[in-house]
Design an enzyme around this catalytic site. Structure first.
Site, PDB file in Angstrom:
ATOM      1  N   ASP A 153       0.854  -1.177   0.000  1.00 18.68           N
ATOM      2  CA  ASP A 153       0.000   0.000   0.000  1.00 18.68           C
ATOM      3  C   ASP A 153       0.898   1.236   0.000  1.00 18.68           C
ATOM      4  O   ASP A 153       2.072   1.151   0.361  1.00 18.68           O
ATOM      5  CB  ASP A 153      -0.898  -0.042   1.244  1.00 18.68           C
ATOM      6  CG  ASP A 153      -1.976   1.021   1.209  1.00 18.68           C
ATOM      7  OD1 ASP A 153      -2.340   1.453   0.106  1.00 18.68           O
ATOM      8  OD2 ASP A 153      -2.455   1.418   2.290  1.00 18.68           O
TER       9      ASP A 153
ATOM     10  N   ASP B 292      -3.549  -1.389   5.360  1.00 20.50           N
ATOM     11  CA  ASP B 292      -3.981  -0.885   6.662  1.00 20.50           C
ATOM     12  C   ASP B 292      -5.491  -0.730   6.780  1.00 20.50           C
ATOM     13  O   ASP B 292      -6.009  -0.596   7.879  1.00 20.50           O
ATOM     14  CB  ASP B 292      -3.315   0.459   6.977  1.00 20.50           C
ATOM     15  CG  ASP B 292      -3.562   1.500   5.888  1.00 20.50           C
ATOM     16  OD1 ASP B 292      -4.295   1.193   4.929  1.00 20.50           O
ATOM     17  OD2 ASP B 292      -3.023   2.621   5.998  1.00 20.50           O
TER      18      ASP B 292
ATOM     19  N   ASP C 290      -8.341  -3.457   2.367  1.00 21.30           N
ATOM     20  CA  ASP C 290      -7.190  -4.320   2.064  1.00 21.30           C
ATOM     21  C   ASP C 290      -7.376  -5.745   2.586  1.00 21.30           C
ATOM     22  O   ASP C 290      -6.579  -6.630   2.267  1.00 21.30           O
ATOM     23  CB  ASP C 290      -5.909  -3.740   2.675  1.00 21.30           C
ATOM     24  CG  ASP C 290      -5.557  -2.378   2.106  1.00 21.30           C
ATOM     25  OD1 ASP C 290      -5.643  -2.224   0.876  1.00 21.30           O
ATOM     26  OD2 ASP C 290      -5.206  -1.478   2.887  1.00 21.30           O
TER      27      ASP C 290
END
Length: 715
Positions: free
Chosen positions: A175, A483, A487
């Site tokens: 990410d 996070d 996800d």
């Protein structure tokens, strides 16, 4: 749903709302068309709860090794059993003293049973030798030891097998926000008038008149606030990410938030409007009748409304060529994915301001004829050390890919800054792609693009999940960092999921295998390093253990077939298992990671557990041990001059010598197993006192155990 806050307008063409999203502005009537599992949120949660029960790459390899060893051990034991029973019942077996143990027709039933039991014991002993009982212990020890040590490197392991899986990783889908970046919008460039500040945080470069107006505009034209932290040692800033960035910049250039607010009164506020992309406020000085109208918003919009600017000396200048220069500067900052915000003001006479509350409520702040104070370039900067961490991954053969919900331009700029991209690659080369584009490709095209793709922007949870599934189909061992709740599916699907401990949601943490406690990508690289150390330590023990087993197997098989007895009996082999398997596992499983591990390519999913180098070391070491043990087995009496001694005593002494030689060969073998692919096996031995302690303890115990036997022999 993408994890990035972005206001999306809903109308007749795009009427659908998603459960879990918030209404930011407006009013309307909502018709619920789906609840629970039938919402996007529900589908997200359902995908997390699926458990495939898939084994890790190491578990697959260990199962293969265990099956092979077990098959070989049983086959050899069965062969020896058949040979010994045949010799026994044909009258060719001998007692310990060399006399005939069984002669056809001249033995009792009890002697026959004793002989058969003795042969079965020898066969069972060979099975015991063949099976590496210490392997499960070594695997558990190295995983548990690494898990404890990884806590110091800011990694909390939730699933023990995740340690070794990370060492096999071939690609990391990371990410952006909060992992590669700080998740703290920061002013990184600043123009005061037409002058660019050398350091945007250096308030000494500002004229007092400019500084005063800037402080007033920043302090009053904001929805955020600045206050003293709970411990009283610092300040904290609240508000939206952009507001926090501007307020933090104001504090750094000397703004006194509470003091400035106390010096003026807010008369009217025009809230930020996403259509006009600006927000304003009218304030009156307490010490005078002057009214200032401050505006803040998108740089290109504010700049068009400006007729002049304050230069670095605090003098009012009209725009001539400077406006074109500033437009170019805004374009350059935008190309670097900076969010450009302009701050401007104008002076208004007090008599132009409505005096009653109703008039103030309906007052429209003038938007033209502004004087430019500053243009700020704001971005979420990369974390310190991220570029080096990405480079380490590349050098070790692990490909880093960025998957983010942010726009493609910002994603590309951050990827270039982090070193994920080495040049401003065009989208047509498929190294940079949007999630929607990837989603619409055919399955075969997705596989081709996934091999080359390095950056995916505007990705939804399903896009990230689809990428992970595609990469795994290609044989990659995939690690995913994230996070947000969005996800979670990808974290659950990946071979190893790494969630963020600070910014991460509870759903993301529950879906992950390892929690990165400091939200830093550099800590992910440390996890890779520890994972490779786990895998290497298991390989070291396997090489050590297989060498022990091969040597013991061969010497027992040869001795059993040639003489009908084994020199290493069951009790001695149990002692070997105790000091070699248990203590050996403890010594080799606690070897700390070295930089050498990060210069190897990843083992991936198909690399064999026992490598060619390990086979080379194993065979050379086993041949060396077998040679020594066979010489002692067949020539031991001659070497010790025991030809004329009592046969039973001579054999006991010879077998004691074989047993001691075997144990000390394993101590030598254990030292060699520390560095399978290096010449100097003593490198870094002082950094692992446990290894030295195990070697010393093994030596002392072996000498003490056999001291009485040797003393009797010498006497």
């Amino acid at each position: 749903m993408t994890g990035e806050s972005k206001i999306v307008n809903k109308n007749q063409k795009a009427p659908f709302l998603m459960a879990g999203c918030k209404v930011a502005d407006g009013a309307g009537t909502m018709l619920v068309t789906g609840v629970g599992i039938n919402t996007e949120w529900g589908l997200l949660m359902a995908s997390i709860s699926d458990d495939t029960g898939e084994e890790t790459p190491l578990q697959v390899r260990l199962n293969g090794v265990a099956t092979f060893i077990g098959t070989v051990g049983l086959a050899v034991a069965l062969f020896v059993l058949i040979v010994l029973l045949s010799r026994f019942f044909t009258g060719n077996s001998k007692n310990l003293d060399g006399t005939t143990q069984f002669v056809r027709g001249q033995t009792s039933v009890s002697k026959t049973m004793d002989g058969v039991v003795h042969i079965i014991t020898a066969a069972v002993t060979i099975v015991v030798v063949a099976v590496p009982e210490g392997l499960p212990l070594a695997v558990t020890l190295t995983l548990a030891y690494s898990m404890k040590k990884m806590m110091a490197d800011k990694a909390l392991v939730r699933r023990l097998s995740a340690c070794e899986t990370m060492g096999s990783a071939t690609t990391i889908c990371s990410d952006k926000t909060g992992t590669l970046t700080l998740n703290q919008m920061t002013v990184v460039e600043a123009y005061i008038g037409e002058t660019k500040l050398n350091s945007p945080e250096d308030g000494s470069q500002l004229h007092s008149a400019v500084s005063s107006l800037l402080n007033e505009g920043i302090t009053q034209n904001t929805s955020g606030s600045v206050f003293t932290s709970k411990d009283g040692k610092g300040i904290e800033v609240s508000g939206s990410p952009t507001e926090k960035a501007i307020l933090s910049w104001g504090v750094k250039i000397g703004m006194k938030f509470n003091v400035v607010r106390s010096e003026s009164i807010i008369l009217h506020v025009s809230p930020f409007n996403s259509t006009k992309k600006r927000g304003g406020v009218a304030v009156r000085q307490r010490s005078g009748s002057q009214v200032h109208i401050h505006w803040k918003g998108a740089a290109e919009i504010i700049l068009e409304s400006c007729t002049g600017y304050l230069d670095s000396n605090g003098c009012l200048q009209s725009f001539e060529r400077e406006k074109d220069f500033l437009k170019e500067a805004i374009g350059e900052m935008a190309a670097k994915s900076l969010r450009c915000v302009a701050i401007a003001y104008q002076t208004c006479n007090i008599d132009e301001v409505p005096t009653d509350e109703e008039g103030l409520a309906q007052w429209v702040l003038p938007e033209d004829g502004l004087i430019l104070l500053a243009i700020l370039g704001i971005k979420d900067p990369c974390r310190p050390g991220v570029k080096d961490a990405v480079r380490q991954c590349s050098d070790s053969g692990v490909k880093v890919r960025m998957v983010t919900g942010d726009n493609i331009q910002t994603a590309r700029a951050i990827a270039l800054e982090c070193g994920i991209l080495t040049s401003n690659t065009e989208d047509t080369e498929f190294e940079v792609i949007e999630g929607k584009t990837f989603r619409e490709l055919s399955e075969k095209e997705q596989e081709q693009v996934a091999k080359r793709m390095l950056v995916m922007g505007r990705s939804s949870p399903s896009d990230k999940l689809l990428l992970v599934q595609t990469l795994r189909k290609l044989g990659e061992v995939v690690a995913v960092t994230g996070d947000g709740t969005n996800d979670a599916p990808a974290l659950h699907e990946a071979d190893i999921g790494l969630s963020m401990g600070i910014q991460g949601t509870e759903v993301a943490k529950e879906s992950s295998d390892i929690i990165i406690l400091d939200d830093n990508f550099a800590s992910v690289v440390k996890v890779v390093r520890w994972g490779r150390s786990v895998y290497a330590n298991i390989q070291k023990f396997i090489q050590f253990q297989l060498t022990v087993n091969v040597a013991a197997l061969v010497i027992n098989v040869v001795a059993a077939v040639s003489s009908g007895d084994v020199p290493l009996n069951t009790v001695q082999l149990l002692w070997v298992n105790l000091i070699m398997d248990t203590l050996g596992a403890l010594a080799l499983a606690t070897e700390p990671p070295t930089d050498h591990l990060m210069h190897r390519p990843p083992v991936g999913r198909r690399e064999p557990l026992v490598t060619n180098i390990m086979w080379r070391n194993l065979l050379i070491q086993a041949l060396y041990q077998i040679g020594i043990l066979l010489v002692l087995n067949f020539q031991g009496k001659s070497i010790l001059h025991l030809e004329h001694d009592d046969p039973k005593h001579a054999k006991m002494v010879k077998n004691t010598l074989i047993f001691n030689a075997f144990v000390f060969c394993q101590i030598f073998n254990e030292v060699n197993a520390r560095k399978p692919d290096e010449i100097n096996v003593f490198t870094g031995v002082t950094k692992n006192p446990l290894f030295s302690g195990v070697i010393g303890t093994t030596f002392v115990l072996q000498v003490r155990d056999n001291l009485s036997t040797w003393m009797n022999f010498l006497l």
